[in-house]
Design an enzyme around this catalytic site. Structure first.
Site, PDB file in Angstrom:
ATOM      1  N   ARG A  35       4.283 -11.759   1.454  1.00  0.00           N
ATOM      2  CA  ARG A  35       3.059 -12.180   1.991  1.00  0.00           C
ATOM      3  C   ARG A  35       2.664 -12.788   1.721  1.00  0.00           C
ATOM      4  O   ARG A  35       1.326 -13.183   0.934  1.00  0.00           O
ATOM      5  CB  ARG A  35       2.181 -10.461   2.525  1.00  0.00           C
ATOM      6  N   VAL A  58      12.338 -11.147  -4.246  1.00  0.00           N
ATOM      7  CA  VAL A  58      12.758 -10.911  -5.471  1.00  0.00           C
ATOM      8  C   VAL A  58      14.146  -9.980  -5.468  1.00  0.00           C
ATOM      9  O   VAL A  58      15.371 -10.667  -5.897  1.00  0.00           O
ATOM     10  CB  VAL A  58      12.364 -10.128  -6.136  1.00  0.00           C
ATOM     11  N   TYR A 150      14.963   6.709  -4.671  1.00  0.00           N
ATOM     12  CA  TYR A 150      14.657   6.113  -5.594  1.00  0.00           C
ATOM     13  C   TYR A 150      14.175   5.847  -6.738  1.00  0.00           C
ATOM     14  O   TYR A 150      14.325   5.128  -7.567  1.00  0.00           O
ATOM     15  CB  TYR A 150      13.425   6.349  -4.476  1.00  0.00           C
TER      16      TYR A 150
HETATM   17  P1  NDP Z   1       2.462  -1.360  -3.325  1.00  0.00           P
HETATM   18  O1  NDP Z   1       3.411  -0.992  -2.285  1.00  0.00           O
HETATM   19  O2  NDP Z   1       1.289  -1.564  -3.128  1.00  0.00           O
HETATM   20  O3  NDP Z   1       3.011  -2.764  -3.775  1.00  0.00           O
HETATM   21  C1  NDP Z   1       4.289  -3.473  -3.874  1.00  0.00           C
HETATM   22  C2  NDP Z   1       4.032  -4.829  -4.251  1.00  0.00           C
HETATM   23  O4  NDP Z   1       5.868  -4.993  -4.421  1.00  0.00           O
HETATM   24  C3  NDP Z   1       3.574  -5.786  -3.429  1.00  0.00           C
HETATM   25  O5  NDP Z   1       3.067  -6.682  -3.916  1.00  0.00           O
HETATM   26  C4  NDP Z   1       4.831  -5.767  -2.546  1.00  0.00           C
HETATM   27  O6  NDP Z   1       4.496  -7.591  -2.108  1.00  0.00           O
HETATM   28  C5  NDP Z   1       5.627  -5.975  -3.315  1.00  0.00           C
HETATM   29  N1  NDP Z   1       7.242  -6.252  -2.976  1.00  0.00           N
HETATM   30  C6  NDP Z   1       7.788  -5.279  -2.536  1.00  0.00           C
HETATM   31  N2  NDP Z   1       9.062  -6.183  -1.795  1.00  0.00           N
HETATM   32  C7  NDP Z   1       8.986  -6.730  -2.422  1.00  0.00           C
HETATM   33  C8  NDP Z   1       9.816  -7.890  -2.153  1.00  0.00           C
HETATM   34  N3  NDP Z   1      11.786  -7.862  -1.768  1.00  0.00           N
HETATM   35  N4  NDP Z   1      10.760  -9.056  -2.593  1.00  0.00           N
HETATM   36  C9  NDP Z   1       8.818  -9.302  -2.988  1.00  0.00           C
HETATM   37  N5  NDP Z   1       7.854  -8.400  -3.271  1.00  0.00           N
HETATM   38  C10 NDP Z   1       8.184  -7.566  -2.863  1.00  0.00           C
HETATM   39  O7  NDP Z   1       2.950  -0.064  -4.344  1.00  0.00           O
HETATM   40  P2  NDP Z   1       2.145  -0.417  -5.882  1.00  0.00           P
HETATM   41  O8  NDP Z   1       1.313  -0.329  -5.979  1.00  0.00           O
HETATM   42  O9  NDP Z   1       2.128   1.035  -6.237  1.00  0.00           O
HETATM   43  O10 NDP Z   1       3.430  -0.301  -6.664  1.00  0.00           O
HETATM   44  C11 NDP Z   1       4.204  -1.611  -7.239  1.00  0.00           C
HETATM   45  C12 NDP Z   1       5.543  -1.016  -8.392  1.00  0.00           C
HETATM   46  O11 NDP Z   1       5.316   0.848  -9.017  1.00  0.00           O
HETATM   47  C13 NDP Z   1       6.712  -0.064  -7.427  1.00  0.00           C
HETATM   48  O12 NDP Z   1       7.853  -1.052  -8.091  1.00  0.00           O
HETATM   49  C14 NDP Z   1       6.615   0.975  -7.482  1.00  0.00           C
HETATM   50  O13 NDP Z   1       7.856   1.834  -7.142  1.00  0.00           O
HETATM   51  C15 NDP Z   1       6.013   1.154  -8.898  1.00  0.00           C
HETATM   52  N6  NDP Z   1       5.238   2.487  -8.575  1.00  0.00           N
HETATM   53  C16 NDP Z   1       4.515   3.153  -7.906  1.00  0.00           C
HETATM   54  C17 NDP Z   1       3.972   4.851  -7.825  1.00  0.00           C
HETATM   55  C18 NDP Z   1       2.878   4.883  -6.837  1.00  0.00           C
HETATM   56  O14 NDP Z   1       2.878   6.213  -6.821  1.00  0.00           O
HETATM   57  N7  NDP Z   1       1.896   4.243  -6.043  1.00  0.00           N
HETATM   58  C19 NDP Z   1       4.126   5.506  -9.724  1.00  0.00           C
HETATM   59  C20 NDP Z   1       5.249   4.773  -9.922  1.00  0.00           C
HETATM   60  C21 NDP Z   1       5.332   3.440  -9.760  1.00  0.00           C
HETATM   61  P3  NDP Z   1       5.350  -7.558  -0.721  1.00  0.00           P
HETATM   62  O15 NDP Z   1       5.216  -6.792   0.269  1.00  0.00           O
HETATM   63  O16 NDP Z   1       4.053  -9.157  -0.239  1.00  0.00           O
HETATM   64  O17 NDP Z   1       6.630  -8.583  -0.735  1.00  0.00           O
HETATM   65  C1  8X3 Z   2       5.719   6.252  -7.656  1.00  0.00           C
HETATM   66  C2  8X3 Z   2       5.859   7.994  -7.937  1.00  0.00           C
HETATM   67  O1  8X3 Z   2       6.216  10.726  -7.880  1.00  0.00           O
HETATM   68  O2  8X3 Z   2       5.435   9.129  -5.471  1.00  0.00           O
HETATM   69  O3  8X3 Z   2       7.429   5.905  -8.294  1.00  0.00           O
HETATM   70  O4  8X3 Z   2       8.254   8.787  -6.569  1.00  0.00           O
HETATM   71  S1  8X3 Z   2       6.293   9.465  -7.314  1.00  0.00           S
END
Ligand code: NDP
Ligand code: 8X3
Length: 250
Positions: A35, A58, A150
């Protein structure tokens, strides 16, 4: 000397918070995400440090290769890569889940993370200095209903992180896998394909982790002495724990 961090998925949640945290310490930032308007916002916000913002999906190997190859002067020697971009899509059982969603998660969470890692590692190994921080998840260790692909992508991140350490043992390059639990960001809105009301139910009545909590850990692991590697950080809010084994009685 000013250090450089590259953060994927910096347009939201953990990635954005990491950008703010490293900027607060005066680091030079390479921030990416799909974005562009969010990246523009970030540039406006992080005025105090040099920022190279680059739109990047990515999943696109050519885009990733070009991004790393064409880094501008001053941003080329990346000290820390935060492999954060990722997502969960859907919570259906494996018999009903969308194959398209499965492919998107595999392409983003596994293949995208591999592309970034492979592109940045040669420089880090040549300089005998660097740190790959992967964003894993407790879902890579503990199964839950609907976590199918996932969780499996995050299990990949866990084992890939460990295997990287074995390949890098002759170097001072570090690898950390951060495995957060329940954390409020845009994660659940994305998981439920934009259904904010449903996403809110995930956090209702809880005090989940905040993106700033994860950013603090991501910054902290870079601050320990250079001979120390924090391999894994599993982190949950106090309101969360592991569930019991499930037994279905017919
Ligand atoms: P958000 O949805 O808030 O952020 C996700 C980010 O990933 C966004 O900046 C998005 O940017 C980017 N993204 C997604 N797909 C792509 C792509 N194809 N290319 C480039 N960028 C991409 O989620 P979180 O901050 O919570 O998640 C971040 C990481 O943490 C992830 O890997 C998630 O699996 C992991 N995680 C999250 C948890 C939670 O409960 N929130 C717990 C454990 C792990 P844009 O859309 O602009 O491309
Ligand atoms: C994100 C945490 O428990 O929703 O990775 O899968 S959970």
């Amino acid at each position: 000397m000013q250090k450089t961090v590259c953060i994927t998925g910096a347009t939201s949640g953990f990635g954005r918070a990491c950008a703010q945290r490293f900027a607060a310490e005066g680091w030079r930032l390479i921030v990416s995400g799909r974005r562009t308007e969010r990246l523009d916002e970030l540039i406006r916000e992080l005025k105090t440090v040099p920022v190279h913002a680059i739109p990047l999906d990515v999943r696109n190997r050519e885009e990733v290769t070009a991004m790393v190859r064409d880094l501008p002067e001053g941003f080329r020697d990346v000290d820390v890569l935060v492999n954060n971009a990722g997502l969960a899509l859907g919570l259906e059982g494996a018999h009903a889940a969308s194959l398209e969603d499965w492919e998107t998660m595999i392409d983003t969470n596994i293949k995208g993370l591999c592309y970034l890692t492979r592109c940045f590692l040669p420089g880090m190994v040549a300089r005998n200095q660097g740190h790959i921080i992967n964003m894993g998840s407790i879902a890579g260790t503990y199964p839950y209903p609907g976590g199918n692909v996932y969780g499996a992508t995050k299990a990949f991140v866990k084992q890939f992180s460990r295997n990287l350490l074995t390949d890098l043992v002759h170097t001072r390059v570090r690898v950390t896998n951060i495995e957060p639990g329940l954390a409020e960001s845009e994660f659940s809105i994305v998981r439920f394909h934009g259904d904010k009301e449903k996403a809110d139910t995930v956090y209702s009545g809880t005090e989940p982790l905040r993106p700033a909590d994860i950013a603090e850990i991501a910054y902290w692991v870079t601050t320990v002495p250079p001979h120390v590697n924090i391999c894994t950080v599993e982190v949950m809010p106090t309101c969360q724990s592991c569930g019991p084994f499930a037994i279905h009685r017919g």
